[in-house]
Write a protein that holds these residues in place. Structure first.
Motif, mmCIF file in Angstrom:
data_model
loop_
_atom_site.group_PDB
_atom_site.id
_atom_site.type_symbol
_atom_site.label_atom_id
_atom_site.label_comp_id
_atom_site.label_asym_id
_atom_site.label_seq_id
_atom_site.Cartn_x
_atom_site.Cartn_y
_atom_site.Cartn_z
ATOM 1 N N TYR A 1 0.801 -1.232 0.000
ATOM 2 C CA TYR A 1 0.000 0.000 0.000
ATOM 3 C C TYR A 1 0.834 1.284 0.000
ATOM 4 C CZ TYR A 1 -3.172 -3.716 1.013
ATOM 5 O OH TYR A 1 -3.850 -4.902 0.933
ATOM 6 N N GLU B 1 -5.352 10.836 -7.633
ATOM 7 C CA GLU B 1 -5.513 10.804 -6.182
ATOM 8 C C GLU B 1 -6.165 9.480 -5.811
ATOM 9 O OE1 GLU B 1 -7.763 14.149 -4.833
ATOM 10 O OE2 GLU B 1 -7.496 13.659 -2.719
ATOM 11 N N PHE B 2 -5.552 8.759 -4.886
ATOM 12 C CA PHE B 2 -6.245 7.561 -4.406
ATOM 13 C C PHE B 2 -5.956 7.353 -2.931
ATOM 14 C CE2 PHE B 2 -3.307 4.012 -3.639
ATOM 15 C CZ PHE B 2 -2.139 4.466 -4.229
ATOM 16 N N SER B 3 -6.863 6.658 -2.288
ATOM 17 C CA SER B 3 -6.670 6.436 -0.862
ATOM 18 C C SER B 3 -7.273 5.104 -0.449
ATOM 19 C CB SER B 3 -7.311 7.566 -0.058
ATOM 20 O OG SER B 3 -8.675 7.647 -0.355
ATOM 21 N N VAL B 4 -6.644 4.503 0.536
ATOM 22 C CA VAL B 4 -7.219 3.349 1.205
ATOM 23 C C VAL B 4 -7.874 3.905 2.468
ATOM 24 C CG1 VAL B 4 -6.781 1.050 2.125
ATOM 25 C CG2 VAL B 4 -5.280 1.975 0.347
ATOM 26 N N SER B 5 -9.179 3.651 2.631
ATOM 27 C CA SER B 5 -9.929 4.270 3.727
ATOM 28 C C SER B 5 -9.758 3.475 5.017
ATOM 29 C CB SER B 5 -11.423 4.335 3.383
ATOM 30 O OG SER B 5 -11.600 4.994 2.161
#
Lengths: 343, 343
Positions: free
Chosen positions: A142, A292-296
């Protein structure tokens, strides 16, 4: 396809080891040894320690040398400390016996420049013993390989910004103290902020990104800032309340410039959480296009332990030496027992 | 490392081709041919068509056969339609000349079961001519390989849920009509909802995920629902206003059951956007632990075009045949000119 189960030694029996033991069993790995020096654990059956619900016959031993001598293990899962110098002898013991190593040690994710002496000696020792040593965990997928894969769909890249956080309560006392949790601000300033020799976990991950992306680092800097609250916070790991005004952890911002003109700024926040806090794993890459990306709210403990277990075939299949995570084969979820991924 | 630049034929000169031509030039690919049957484009210099700011000497031709005969191209970039049957002859022409193919055709991302006849004939033709054909685009990384990589850090997987959207205005008339944009609800019901032969783009991506994860599909179903607004929306692609009450696009929900007990539910929303709409790419994977990640308002056109260009070395390096995106080498951002990634 190999039909014999993978044999693993659990080296270090702390919070992470308990989770890892469950995952190992669920993916058909034989645990053939367990090592810890904690007198309260030595002599305990591993099944009891990890809450597996049955006795395994494998007893936790404080004699690492004897454990490696008395089995033909494929891999040692080393979950003890966060930095290379304090890990060296543990790795050395496993490698000397020709046993591959995978480790949650955060610096081990890419220790080539932050601990060059230890890393090069282990690399050589591993090659002499036909074994591989790798760091893995949350950062592997990640913080390194997923951002790199996300960037593979861009035409141009200008700057990589990453922001992650985790609860130091989840990883034991050693990690909490490395983050200055419970330190007053003077002690934080002296032992954490001024300690140039302690790279944040994102420092090492960002170096791995640069290597994978073929970017040449021209400068790297880090600034450690204490996290302070105006209320008391109880820390289970420290076993005491951190009074308002003392550090509950730290934010480390690592800035990298590269000869290719691309910049990286990665922020690593480790602190004692309050009730409503959650982990972060947010990426913003400016370029063409911006991405833009995210692991919540990632479950960092579970993801770290599962990555460690799922990565075992990658480490066994890798060439001998210190093979950092950005160079391992692409990580994959094991739909079959782990040993079936080996030849 | 190959020193000769990669030579590409741009097959189809529409909206995507304009972006792709810029990216090809920026990554040192020679464009050696351009094909389109639009009489307004035939005879135009490719540099003028794509707004490169200079004449390339490559003129758009409507004679595909002649274009492939008169150059030694490494790859054809085929950007015309969305479904395999209408793409067959274009692919066939390139492969017959021994030229590798990469295509934005959405079904081509994994067409083995939705268009088995076309796919198997092309696979055999490619092998006979020592060439490779692959579909790629946004789905390759963000709908297939990134979700699979994210799952590699989990211990157990129960259900994979994905939700993506895109603006049909960005992809030309053919795609807009395939989504029922501007259809009244009767026509939508007859031509879109009842058309079992048209899988959503997520259908094919979800099949690729199952293949990569080693999950055996036991059933697959799709439901197409029109998107309807109570206000008029102007569509530039249709060249007219879609009145309130008519479809502006559709939501297709594909549900998959596997023999491993893991379920997939993927939703693909393609519609004419209003001002404040943005693309979606959201994933939720339940299991141990649960994992949620999203790409925020992805620039689907730019990511598709950059992925197509960055993937060219993967396709050239792949074995002959129809090699779908989940089997290509891991996608990587090209820090060097594209041809340097070839041997």
């Amino acid at each position: 396809m190999r039909s014999e189960k993978i044999r693993a030694v659990q080296f270090g029996c702390g919070k992470m080891a308990k989770v890892i033991c469950h995952y190992l069993k669920e993916h058909d790995v034989e645990i053939v040894g367990a090592i810890d020096t904690n007198p309260q654990l030595v002599g305990q059956d591993l099944g009891e320690f990890a809450g597996l619900g049955y006795q395994t016959g494998v007893v936790i031993s404080d004699d690492a040398e004897a454990v490696f001598e008395q089995c033909d293990a494929d891999i040692a899962i080393v979950t003890i400390f966060s930095y290379m110098p304090e890990m060296f002898t543990f790795y050395e013991t496993a490698l000397r016996h020709g046993v591959n190593v995978i480790s949650t040690c955060e610096e081990a994710i890419y220790p080539w420049t932050t601990s060059p002496s230890e890393t090069n000696r282990l690399d050589k020792l591993a090659k002499m013993n036909h074994a591989t040593i790798s760091g893995s965990g949350m950062q592997d997928i990640y913080w390194i390989n997923m951002p790199c894969l996300a960037m593979a769909g861009m035409n141009k890249i200008k700057k990589v910004s990453g922001k992650v956080s985790y609860n130091v309560e989840d990883y034991g006392l050693a990690l909490a103290e490395a983050h200055g949790a419970g330190y007053d601000l003077n002690r934080f300033e002296q032992e954490i902020a001024a300690a140039e020799s302690l790279p944040s976990y994102m420092w090492n991950a960002a170096e791995a990104i640069c290597t994978k992306m073929n970017w040449t680092i021209s400068s790297i800097q880090q600034k450690n800032v204490p996290f302070v609250l105006d209320e008391d916070v109880y820390s289970q790991t420290l076993g005491r309340t951190i009074p308002a005004g003392q550090a509950t952890g730290m934010s480390a911002v690592t800035s990298i410039k590269t000869q290719q003109g691309i910049e990286l700024e990665v922020e690593c926040i480790g602190k004692v959480y309050r009730k409503d806090d959650g982990d972060m794993c947010d990426w913003f890459i400016s370029g063409q296009p911006d991405l833009e990306f995210s692991v919540s709210k990632p479950d960092t403990v579970a993801l770290t332990c599962a990555t460690i277990v799922n990565r075992i075939p990658s480490v066994i299949a890798a060439p001998p030496g210190f093979v950092t995570a950005e160079k391992l084969q692409t990580a994959a979820f094991p739909s079959f027992p782990l040993h079936s991924y080996l030849q």
